[in-house]
Scaffold this motif. Structure first.
Motif, PDB file in Angstrom:
ATOM      1  N   TRP A 177      -1.845  36.971  26.737  1.00 39.66           N
ATOM      2  CA  TRP A 177      -1.480  36.218  25.536  1.00 39.66           C
ATOM      3  C   TRP A 177      -2.703  35.964  24.667  1.00 39.66           C
ATOM      4  O   TRP A 177      -2.664  36.090  23.443  1.00 39.66           O
ATOM      5  CB  TRP A 177      -0.816  34.900  25.933  1.00 39.66           C
ATOM      6  CG  TRP A 177      -0.357  34.085  24.768  1.00 39.66           C
ATOM      7  CD1 TRP A 177      -1.029  33.070  24.168  1.00 39.66           C
ATOM      8  CD2 TRP A 177       0.863  34.234  24.034  1.00 39.66           C
ATOM      9  NE1 TRP A 177      -0.309  32.574  23.107  1.00 39.66           N
ATOM     10  CE2 TRP A 177       0.857  33.269  23.018  1.00 39.66           C
ATOM     11  CE3 TRP A 177       1.957  35.092  24.161  1.00 39.66           C
ATOM     12  CZ2 TRP A 177       1.902  33.137  22.117  1.00 39.66           C
ATOM     13  CZ3 TRP A 177       3.006  34.956  23.271  1.00 39.66           C
ATOM     14  CH2 TRP A 177       2.977  33.987  22.265  1.00 39.66           C
ATOM     15  N   HIS A 178      -3.823  35.623  25.314  1.00 39.51           N
ATOM     16  CA  HIS A 178      -5.052  35.351  24.561  1.00 39.51           C
ATOM     17  C   HIS A 178      -5.524  36.600  23.833  1.00 39.51           C
ATOM     18  O   HIS A 178      -5.892  36.545  22.651  1.00 39.51           O
ATOM     19  CB  HIS A 178      -6.137  34.849  25.520  1.00 39.51           C
ATOM     20  CG  HIS A 178      -7.406  34.461  24.834  1.00 39.51           C
ATOM     21  ND1 HIS A 178      -8.449  35.353  24.634  1.00 39.51           N
ATOM     22  CD2 HIS A 178      -7.801  33.284  24.267  1.00 39.51           C
ATOM     23  CE1 HIS A 178      -9.424  34.739  24.002  1.00 39.51           C
ATOM     24  NE2 HIS A 178      -9.058  33.499  23.759  1.00 39.51           N
ATOM     25  N   GLU A 179      -5.499  37.729  24.532  1.00 38.36           N
ATOM     26  CA  GLU A 179      -5.995  38.974  23.938  1.00 38.36           C
ATOM     27  C   GLU A 179      -5.081  39.476  22.831  1.00 38.36           C
ATOM     28  O   GLU A 179      -5.555  39.893  21.772  1.00 38.36           O
ATOM     29  CB  GLU A 179      -6.125  40.040  25.024  1.00 38.36           C
ATOM     30  CG  GLU A 179      -6.640  41.386  24.518  1.00 38.36           C
ATOM     31  CD  GLU A 179      -6.734  42.418  25.614  1.00 38.36           C
ATOM     32  OE1 GLU A 179      -6.700  43.617  25.307  1.00 38.36           O
ATOM     33  OE2 GLU A 179      -6.834  42.023  26.802  1.00 38.36           O
ATOM     34  N   GLU A 180      -3.779  39.442  23.066  1.00 35.18           N
ATOM     35  CA  GLU A 180      -2.836  40.043  22.131  1.00 35.18           C
ATOM     36  C   GLU A 180      -2.491  39.139  20.947  1.00 35.18           C
ATOM     37  O   GLU A 180      -2.122  39.625  19.875  1.00 35.18           O
ATOM     38  CB  GLU A 180      -1.536  40.413  22.864  1.00 35.18           C
ATOM     39  CG  GLU A 180      -1.696  41.432  23.963  1.00 35.18           C
ATOM     40  CD  GLU A 180      -2.074  42.805  23.434  1.00 35.18           C
ATOM     41  OE1 GLU A 180      -1.804  43.086  22.247  1.00 35.18           O
ATOM     42  OE2 GLU A 180      -2.650  43.590  24.205  1.00 35.18           O
ATOM     43  N   VAL A 181      -2.611  37.803  21.136  1.00 32.85           N
ATOM     44  CA  VAL A 181      -2.154  36.876  20.097  1.00 32.85           C
ATOM     45  C   VAL A 181      -3.273  35.961  19.608  1.00 32.85           C
ATOM     46  O   VAL A 181      -3.666  35.986  18.450  1.00 32.85           O
ATOM     47  CB  VAL A 181      -0.968  36.028  20.600  1.00 32.85           C
ATOM     48  CG1 VAL A 181      -0.429  35.154  19.475  1.00 32.85           C
ATOM     49  CG2 VAL A 181       0.122  36.907  21.182  1.00 32.85           C
ATOM     50  N   SER A 236      -6.634  35.592  20.167  1.00 35.00           N
ATOM     51  CA  SER A 236      -7.866  36.159  19.621  1.00 35.00           C
ATOM     52  C   SER A 236      -7.609  36.876  18.294  1.00 35.00           C
ATOM     53  O   SER A 236      -8.420  36.774  17.366  1.00 35.00           O
ATOM     54  CB  SER A 236      -8.494  37.134  20.622  1.00 35.00           C
ATOM     55  OG  SER A 236      -8.989  36.444  21.743  1.00 35.00           O
ATOM     56  N   ARG A 237      -6.503  37.564  18.232  1.00 36.29           N
ATOM     57  CA  ARG A 237      -6.175  38.333  17.024  1.00 36.29           C
ATOM     58  C   ARG A 237      -6.060  37.425  15.810  1.00 36.29           C
ATOM     59  O   ARG A 237      -6.630  37.683  14.750  1.00 36.29           O
ATOM     60  CB  ARG A 237      -4.878  39.098  17.268  1.00 36.29           C
ATOM     61  CG  ARG A 237      -4.520  40.118  16.209  1.00 36.29           C
ATOM     62  CD  ARG A 237      -3.369  40.959  16.728  1.00 36.29           C
ATOM     63  NE  ARG A 237      -2.709  41.699  15.677  1.00 36.29           N
ATOM     64  CZ  ARG A 237      -1.647  42.471  15.885  1.00 36.29           C
ATOM     65  NH1 ARG A 237      -1.153  42.588  17.113  1.00 36.29           N
ATOM     66  NH2 ARG A 237      -1.076  43.123  14.874  1.00 36.29           N
ATOM     67  N   MET A 238      -5.341  36.305  15.954  1.00 37.26           N
ATOM     68  CA  MET A 238      -5.142  35.399  14.829  1.00 37.26           C
ATOM     69  C   MET A 238      -6.383  34.570  14.537  1.00 37.26           C
ATOM     70  O   MET A 238      -6.763  34.371  13.384  1.00 37.26           O
ATOM     71  CB  MET A 238      -3.945  34.484  15.102  1.00 37.26           C
ATOM     72  CG  MET A 238      -2.604  35.170  14.997  1.00 37.26           C
ATOM     73  SD  MET A 238      -2.259  35.780  13.313  1.00 37.26           S
ATOM     74  CE  MET A 238      -2.752  37.519  13.459  1.00 37.26           C
ATOM     75  N   LEU A 239      -7.041  34.069  15.608  1.00 38.72           N
ATOM     76  CA  LEU A 239      -8.231  33.260  15.382  1.00 38.72           C
ATOM     77  C   LEU A 239      -9.359  34.077  14.770  1.00 38.72           C
ATOM     78  O   LEU A 239     -10.098  33.581  13.900  1.00 38.72           O
ATOM     79  CB  LEU A 239      -8.696  32.625  16.692  1.00 38.72           C
ATOM     80  CG  LEU A 239      -7.884  31.433  17.194  1.00 38.72           C
ATOM     81  CD1 LEU A 239      -8.506  30.878  18.479  1.00 38.72           C
ATOM     82  CD2 LEU A 239      -7.809  30.326  16.140  1.00 38.72           C
ATOM     83  N   THR A 264     -11.012  33.064  11.379  1.00 42.87           N
ATOM     84  CA  THR A 264     -12.435  32.735  11.458  1.00 42.87           C
ATOM     85  C   THR A 264     -13.249  33.585  10.493  1.00 42.87           C
ATOM     86  O   THR A 264     -14.170  33.089   9.835  1.00 42.87           O
ATOM     87  CB  THR A 264     -12.945  32.920  12.898  1.00 42.87           C
ATOM     88  OG1 THR A 264     -12.224  32.039  13.768  1.00 42.87           O
ATOM     89  CG2 THR A 264     -14.434  32.619  12.999  1.00 42.87           C
ATOM     90  N   GLY A 265     -12.892  34.865  10.391  1.00 47.92           N
ATOM     91  CA  GLY A 265     -13.590  35.739   9.451  1.00 47.92           C
ATOM     92  C   GLY A 265     -13.409  35.304   8.008  1.00 47.92           C
ATOM     93  O   GLY A 265     -14.367  35.295   7.214  1.00 47.92           O
ATOM     94  N   ALA A 270     -10.340  27.169  12.056  1.00 42.57           N
ATOM     95  CA  ALA A 270      -9.177  28.050  12.254  1.00 42.57           C
ATOM     96  C   ALA A 270      -8.167  27.404  13.192  1.00 42.57           C
ATOM     97  O   ALA A 270      -6.949  27.457  12.951  1.00 42.57           O
ATOM     98  CB  ALA A 270      -9.634  29.400  12.801  1.00 42.57           C
ATOM     99  N   MET A 271      -8.666  26.773  14.256  1.00 46.46           N
ATOM    100  CA  MET A 271      -7.761  26.119  15.204  1.00 46.46           C
ATOM    101  C   MET A 271      -7.035  24.943  14.557  1.00 46.46           C
ATOM    102  O   MET A 271      -5.876  24.669  14.872  1.00 46.46           O
ATOM    103  CB  MET A 271      -8.538  25.659  16.441  1.00 46.46           C
ATOM    104  CG  MET A 271      -9.068  26.816  17.276  1.00 46.46           C
ATOM    105  SD  MET A 271     -10.034  26.293  18.717  1.00 46.46           S
ATOM    106  CE  MET A 271      -8.727  25.624  19.748  1.00 46.46           C
ATOM    107  N   SER A 272      -7.714  24.256  13.647  1.00 46.45           N
ATOM    108  CA  SER A 272      -7.065  23.134  12.968  1.00 46.45           C
ATOM    109  C   SER A 272      -5.947  23.610  12.049  1.00 46.45           C
ATOM    110  O   SER A 272      -5.022  22.856  11.749  1.00 46.45           O
ATOM    111  CB  SER A 272      -8.099  22.332  12.170  1.00 46.45           C
ATOM    112  OG  SER A 272      -8.510  23.026  11.005  1.00 46.45           O
ATOM    113  N   ILE A 273      -6.017  24.862  11.600  1.00 39.55           N
ATOM    114  CA  ILE A 273      -4.963  25.419  10.742  1.00 39.55           C
ATOM    115  C   ILE A 273      -3.727  25.761  11.559  1.00 39.55           C
ATOM    116  O   ILE A 273      -2.602  25.392  11.212  1.00 39.55           O
ATOM    117  CB  ILE A 273      -5.478  26.671   9.998  1.00 39.55           C
ATOM    118  CG1 ILE A 273      -6.562  26.281   8.984  1.00 39.55           C
ATOM    119  CG2 ILE A 273      -4.323  27.395   9.286  1.00 39.55           C
ATOM    120  CD1 ILE A 273      -7.254  27.469   8.348  1.00 39.55           C
TER     121      ILE A 273
END
Length: 212
Positions: free
Chosen positions: A129-133, A135-138, A142-143, A163-166
């Motif tokens: 989940w972290h890799e596919e979702v 990390s992809r969105m954050l 972040t960029g 980014a996390m606050s969004i």
């Protein structure tokens, strides 16, 4: 012609998608631990050996099922970022509305609930989940935030935490609706949450007011 024969007469190209649909339904209904590959094969109408031609482990099947469920939704978010041309003020409302409509109306919330329920016993689920979702969105946000800070448009601060606050309140809202939606009348209006949160978070992040 029997149902079984009809299933075997389908084009081979359709089989992976049908296997993934069957897997998603069973993972969501039964949980990861209780879902057996033999049950997935039966639900998809294929032999277990055929399933192993595409997915050699249950973890590989889960990863592919997550990708299958998210492809259109995350692709739409990434396309929105392209259209926004790097403007966080333009992207955030669209991103949160995508979460409220496309993602909340899909199987994604149920998959997330599955990861939360079974992730401790099966750490690979959280990693997938972290890799596919996540990390992809954050990484996308972040960029954009880092670039906005360089232009002086976004306030100082850790870009990843911004980014996390969004996305954090929308994830909470989607999960809240998934778990308690049937208990509240009326339930949480995710589109209203998306609109209000977009306005709130941008007023906090932008160095100039949105309506200035």
């Amino acid at each position: 012609m029997t149902d079984a024969k009809r299933k075997w007469n389908r084009r081979k190209e359709a089989r992976p998608a049908e296997i993934l649909e069957a897997a998603l339904a069973l993972f969501i209904e039964n949980g990861f631990a209780a879902t057996k590959l033999t049950d997935v094969a039966k639900e998809a109408g294929v032999a277990k050996g055929t399933l192993y031609l595409y997915f050699d482990t249950k973890e590989a099947l889960f990863r592919a099922a997550v990708r299958h469920a998210l492809t259109d939704n995350l692709g739409a978010v990434e396309q929105a970022a392209v259209v926004a041309e790097g403007s966080l003020a333009a992207l955030v409302p669209k991103l949160l509305q995508q979460a409220a409509t496309r993602i909340a109306g899909s199987r994604v919330p149920a998959i997330l609930r599955l990861v939360l329920a079974d992730g401790r016993a099966f750490p690979d689920l959280a990693a997938i989940w972290h890799e596919e979702v996540v990390s992809r969105m954050l990484n996308l946000l972040t960029g954009l935030i880092t670039a906005g800070q360089a232009r002086g448009e976004i306030r100082a601060g850790d870009p990843k935490l911004h980014a996390m606050s969004i996305v954090g309140p929308m994830i909470t809202g989607v999960l809240y609706q998934e778990m308690f939606g049937d208990l509240e009348k009326p339930g949480l209006n995710l589109e209203t949450l998306a609109s209000q949160h977009a306005d709130t978070v941008l007023r906090g992040l932008l160095t100039r007011p949105r309506d200035a």
